[in-house]
Write a protein that holds these residues in place. Structure first.
Motif, PDB file in Angstrom:
ATOM      1  N   ALA A   8      25.713  26.939  43.906  1.00 31.53           N
ATOM      2  CA  ALA A   8      24.686  27.915  43.523  1.00 31.53           C
ATOM      3  C   ALA A   8      23.674  27.273  42.588  1.00 31.53           C
ATOM      4  O   ALA A   8      22.466  27.343  42.818  1.00 31.53           O
ATOM      5  CB  ALA A   8      25.349  29.122  42.854  1.00 31.53           C
ATOM      6  N   ILE A  82      31.933  27.255  40.500  1.00 33.36           N
ATOM      7  CA  ILE A  82      32.869  27.962  39.638  1.00 33.36           C
ATOM      8  C   ILE A  82      33.106  29.362  40.198  1.00 33.36           C
ATOM      9  O   ILE A  82      32.355  29.838  41.048  1.00 33.36           O
ATOM     10  CB  ILE A  82      32.371  28.012  38.182  1.00 33.36           C
ATOM     11  N   GLY A  84      35.488  33.370  39.520  1.00 32.10           N
ATOM     12  CA  GLY A  84      36.418  34.176  38.740  1.00 32.10           C
ATOM     13  C   GLY A  84      37.794  34.149  39.394  1.00 32.10           C
ATOM     14  O   GLY A  84      37.896  34.205  40.623  1.00 32.10           O
ATOM     15  N   VAL A 160      31.140  38.432  46.479  1.00 32.85           N
ATOM     16  CA  VAL A 160      30.592  39.706  46.002  1.00 32.85           C
ATOM     17  C   VAL A 160      29.125  39.506  45.622  1.00 32.85           C
ATOM     18  O   VAL A 160      28.714  38.407  45.266  1.00 32.85           O
ATOM     19  CB  VAL A 160      31.378  40.231  44.775  1.00 32.85           C
ATOM     20  N   VAL A 163      29.087  40.848  40.224  1.00 31.70           N
ATOM     21  CA  VAL A 163      30.277  40.308  39.551  1.00 31.70           C
ATOM     22  C   VAL A 163      31.148  41.464  39.077  1.00 31.70           C
ATOM     23  O   VAL A 163      30.650  42.426  38.475  1.00 31.70           O
ATOM     24  CB  VAL A 163      29.855  39.429  38.355  1.00 31.70           C
ATOM     25  N   GLU A 183      37.053  35.261  43.123  1.00 31.10           N
ATOM     26  CA  GLU A 183      35.801  35.837  43.614  1.00 31.10           C
ATOM     27  C   GLU A 183      34.640  34.962  43.150  1.00 31.10           C
ATOM     28  O   GLU A 183      34.693  34.327  42.090  1.00 31.10           O
ATOM     29  CB  GLU A 183      35.604  37.294  43.162  1.00 31.10           C
ATOM     30  N   ALA A 184      33.626  34.919  44.003  1.00 31.19           N
ATOM     31  CA  ALA A 184      32.384  34.221  43.692  1.00 31.19           C
ATOM     32  C   ALA A 184      31.290  34.905  44.498  1.00 31.19           C
ATOM     33  O   ALA A 184      31.526  35.973  45.082  1.00 31.19           O
ATOM     34  CB  ALA A 184      32.515  32.733  44.023  1.00 31.19           C
ATOM     35  N   MET A 185      30.103  34.297  44.536  1.00 29.21           N
ATOM     36  CA  MET A 185      28.966  35.039  45.087  1.00 29.21           C
ATOM     37  C   MET A 185      28.276  34.361  46.262  1.00 29.21           C
ATOM     38  O   MET A 185      27.255  34.843  46.735  1.00 29.21           O
ATOM     39  CB  MET A 185      27.942  35.294  43.966  1.00 29.21           C
ATOM     40  N   GLU A 186      28.832  33.237  46.749  1.00 32.02           N
ATOM     41  CA  GLU A 186      28.100  32.488  47.783  1.00 32.02           C
ATOM     42  C   GLU A 186      28.887  32.164  49.045  1.00 32.02           C
ATOM     43  O   GLU A 186      28.287  31.929  50.110  1.00 32.02           O
ATOM     44  CB  GLU A 186      27.586  31.151  47.199  1.00 32.02           C
ATOM     45  N   ARG A 205      36.680  26.548  44.826  1.00 35.51           N
ATOM     46  CA  ARG A 205      36.270  27.180  43.562  1.00 35.51           C
ATOM     47  C   ARG A 205      37.143  26.684  42.428  1.00 35.51           C
ATOM     48  O   ARG A 205      38.376  26.595  42.568  1.00 35.51           O
ATOM     49  CB  ARG A 205      36.407  28.707  43.657  1.00 35.51           C
ATOM     50  N   SER A 208      36.443  29.621  36.159  1.00 37.37           N
ATOM     51  CA  SER A 208      35.786  29.605  34.840  1.00 37.37           C
ATOM     52  C   SER A 208      36.128  30.824  34.001  1.00 37.37           C
ATOM     53  O   SER A 208      35.929  30.817  32.783  1.00 37.37           O
ATOM     54  CB  SER A 208      34.268  29.568  35.032  1.00 37.37           C
ATOM     55  N   ASN A 209      36.586  31.875  34.674  1.00 36.93           N
ATOM     56  CA  ASN A 209      36.826  33.151  33.957  1.00 36.93           C
ATOM     57  C   ASN A 209      37.795  33.997  34.759  1.00 36.93           C
ATOM     58  O   ASN A 209      37.956  33.795  35.970  1.00 36.93           O
ATOM     59  CB  ASN A 209      35.501  33.911  33.768  1.00 36.93           C
ATOM     60  N   VAL A 211      38.780  37.431  36.526  1.00 40.02           N
ATOM     61  CA  VAL A 211      38.153  38.636  37.071  1.00 40.02           C
ATOM     62  C   VAL A 211      38.712  39.824  36.302  1.00 40.02           C
ATOM     63  O   VAL A 211      39.935  39.959  36.141  1.00 40.02           O
ATOM     64  CB  VAL A 211      38.468  38.786  38.581  1.00 40.02           C
ATOM     65  N   ARG A 214      34.396  42.744  31.547  1.00 39.70           N
ATOM     66  CA  ARG A 214      33.432  41.710  31.173  1.00 39.70           C
ATOM     67  C   ARG A 214      33.732  41.145  29.791  1.00 39.70           C
ATOM     68  O   ARG A 214      33.883  41.897  28.837  1.00 39.70           O
ATOM     69  CB  ARG A 214      32.042  42.326  31.198  1.00 39.70           C
ATOM     70  N   ARG A 216      32.191  37.701  28.196  1.00 42.18           N
ATOM     71  CA  ARG A 216      31.464  36.427  28.346  1.00 42.18           C
ATOM     72  C   ARG A 216      32.002  35.350  27.412  1.00 42.18           C
ATOM     73  O   ARG A 216      31.945  34.167  27.725  1.00 42.18           O
ATOM     74  CB  ARG A 216      29.974  36.639  28.112  1.00 42.18           C
ATOM     75  N   TRP A 219      34.577  32.856  28.903  1.00 38.45           N
ATOM     76  CA  TRP A 219      34.242  31.918  29.977  1.00 38.45           C
ATOM     77  C   TRP A 219      34.526  30.490  29.565  1.00 38.45           C
ATOM     78  O   TRP A 219      34.241  30.100  28.429  1.00 38.45           O
ATOM     79  CB  TRP A 219      32.764  32.003  30.291  1.00 38.45           C
TER      80      TRP A 219
HETATM   81  O1  LIG Z   1      27.461  38.447  32.965  1.00 42.87           O
HETATM   82  C1  LIG Z   1      28.631  38.448  33.293  1.00 42.87           C
HETATM   83  O2  LIG Z   1      29.478  39.202  32.798  1.00 42.87           O
HETATM   84  C2  LIG Z   1      29.057  37.503  34.340  1.00 42.87           C
HETATM   85  C3  LIG Z   1      30.416  37.343  34.616  1.00 42.87           C
HETATM   86  C4  LIG Z   1      30.846  36.396  35.569  1.00 42.87           C
HETATM   87  C5  LIG Z   1      29.891  35.642  36.248  1.00 42.87           C
HETATM   88  C6  LIG Z   1      28.545  35.842  35.963  1.00 42.87           C
HETATM   89  C7  LIG Z   1      27.541  35.046  36.638  1.00 42.87           C
HETATM   90  O3  LIG Z   1      26.377  35.332  36.623  1.00 42.87           O
HETATM   91  C8  LIG Z   1      28.008  33.823  37.361  1.00 42.87           C
HETATM   92  C9  LIG Z   1      27.497  33.776  38.701  1.00 42.87           C
HETATM   93  C10 LIG Z   1      27.773  32.428  39.348  1.00 42.87           C
HETATM   94  O4  LIG Z   1      29.063  31.901  39.046  1.00 42.87           O
HETATM   95  C11 LIG Z   1      29.998  32.206  40.053  1.00 42.87           C
HETATM   96  N1  LIG Z   1      31.000  33.043  39.369  1.00 42.87           N
HETATM   97  C12 LIG Z   1      31.687  32.643  38.288  1.00 42.87           C
HETATM   98  N2  LIG Z   1      32.561  33.574  37.907  1.00 42.87           N
HETATM   99  C13 LIG Z   1      32.406  34.605  38.746  1.00 42.87           C
HETATM  100  C14 LIG Z   1      33.043  35.878  38.818  1.00 42.87           C
HETATM  101  O5  LIG Z   1      33.946  36.247  38.052  1.00 42.87           O
HETATM  102  N3  LIG Z   1      32.625  36.716  39.807  1.00 42.87           N
HETATM  103  C15 LIG Z   1      31.661  36.341  40.684  1.00 42.87           C
HETATM  104  N4  LIG Z   1      31.037  35.141  40.633  1.00 42.87           N
HETATM  105  C16 LIG Z   1      31.411  34.287  39.675  1.00 42.87           C
HETATM  106  C17 LIG Z   1      29.206  32.856  41.177  1.00 42.87           C
HETATM  107  O6  LIG Z   1      29.529  32.274  42.413  1.00 42.87           O
HETATM  108  C18 LIG Z   1      27.748  32.632  40.824  1.00 42.87           C
HETATM  109  O7  LIG Z   1      27.252  31.451  41.388  1.00 42.87           O
HETATM  110  C19 LIG Z   1      28.124  36.753  35.023  1.00 42.87           C
END
Ligand SMILES: O=C(O)c1cccc(C(=O)CC[C@H]2O[C@@H](n3cnc4c(=O)[nH]cnc43)[C@H](O)[C@@H]2O)c1
Length: 253
Positions: A8, A82, A84, A160, A163, A183-186, A205, A208-209, A211, A214, A216, A219
């Motif tokens: 990402a 990275i 969750g 997803v 997040v 879980e991640a976003m891509e 993956r 980093s955190n 799930v 929230r 932060r 992390w």
């Molecule tokens: O603001 C928050 O609370 C928050 C919590 C977790 C992740 C974010 C991001 O904006 C990260 C997006 C980025 O990192 C990957 N990622 C890392 N941890 C997670 C997660 O727990 N759930 C979904 N995506 C995560 C993701 O693939 C993005 O590239 C903000």
């Protein structure tokens, strides 16, 4: 063998590049910078395509199309970054080992977790509405080889667009996707583009955190990026071993 790694953000791409002696940059159509890892026994190129499944699909499709038109198509696409990690026992009715912060997960299923419709009976995936797909299954032997080399756990990874930030949503996802690890976003966006080009896909993956609600401050991005570099140090050897086991269908070069 030519491998496209799609992250990402630039920090994830740089963590992938750190597994090699050095990285050379070139440009793709649309201005995407592509980094070629040097000194690896497998040709690996890394692209930071943006956050979320749409950006991931657009970047991946651009790179795959450019490579095909240049007569040098990729043999494998890896969604990496990275993510969750689900805590163990997130859904009592669907026990899972979970994925702790700092650990590595290789997806055995790449699942679009929020592609569907809300109904009076709860969430319905698009497949239940009669169209589309919500699941890509990476090749099992490749998943096993890459996971064994990097010390990763294998299990479903959900994609997803939002997040997860509550215990209720964590439990809902864990119940809906038994055994889910991360879980991640891509991942699903990368997998859709790879499938459209008939190229195998993996998702790797590093956690980093957790799930859940929230937090932060909890992390551990540095640790997850370091784990990503370590995982990619093992990737060329794992791909070569998988190619050997498959009798040359994934050719290292
Ligand atoms: O603001 C928050 O609370 C928050 C919590 C977790 C992740 C974010 C991001 O904006 C990260 C997006 C980025 O990192 C990957 N990622 C890392 N941890 C997670 C997660 O727990 N759930 C979904 N995506 C995560 C993701 O693939 C993005 O590239 C903000």
């Amino acid at each position: 063998m030519r491998v496209l790694v799609v992250t990402a953000v630039a920090a994830e791409r740089d963590a992938v590049c750190a597994a090699a002696e050095s990285c050379e940059e070139s440009a793709l159509p649309g201005g995407y910078p592509l980094r070629r890892l040097s000194g690896a026994p497998v040709a690996i190129e890394a692209l930071a395509a943006g956050v979320g499944p749409a950006a991931a699909a657009a970047g991946t499709a651009t790179a795959l199309t450019a490579a095909a038109l240049a007569g040098a198509p990729y043999d494998l696409v890896v969604s990496a970054g990275i993510g969750g990690g689900f805590p163990p026992g997130a859904a009592p009715q669907a026990p899972s080992s979970g994925a702790p912060v700092g650990s590595v997960v290789v997806a055995d299923a790449i699942v679009a977790a929020d592609l569907g419709a809300e109904t009076p009976d709860g969430f319905a995936p698009v497949t239940e509405l009669g169209f589309g797909t919500v699941l890509h299954r990476p090749e099992a032997a490749l998943v096993r080889a890459v996971a064994a080399a990097s010390g990763a756990a294998t299990g479903p990874v959900v994609t997803v667009s939002t997040v997860t930030g509550s215990a209720a949503r964590t439990a809902e996802l864990a119940a809906r996707h038994p055994g889910v690890l991360a879980e991640a976003m891509e991942g699903f966006g990368v997998a859709e583009a790879a499938a459209a080009h008939g190229v195998p896909v993996l998702e790797i993956r590093t956690i980093s955190n957790a799930v859940g609600p929230r937090d932060r401050g909890a992390w551990r991005i540095g640790a997850a990026l370091a784990a990503l570099t370590d995982a990619f140090r093992t990737l060329p050897g794992a791909l070569a071993a998988a190619a050997e086991a498959a009798g040359g269908s994934h050719r290292p070069s």
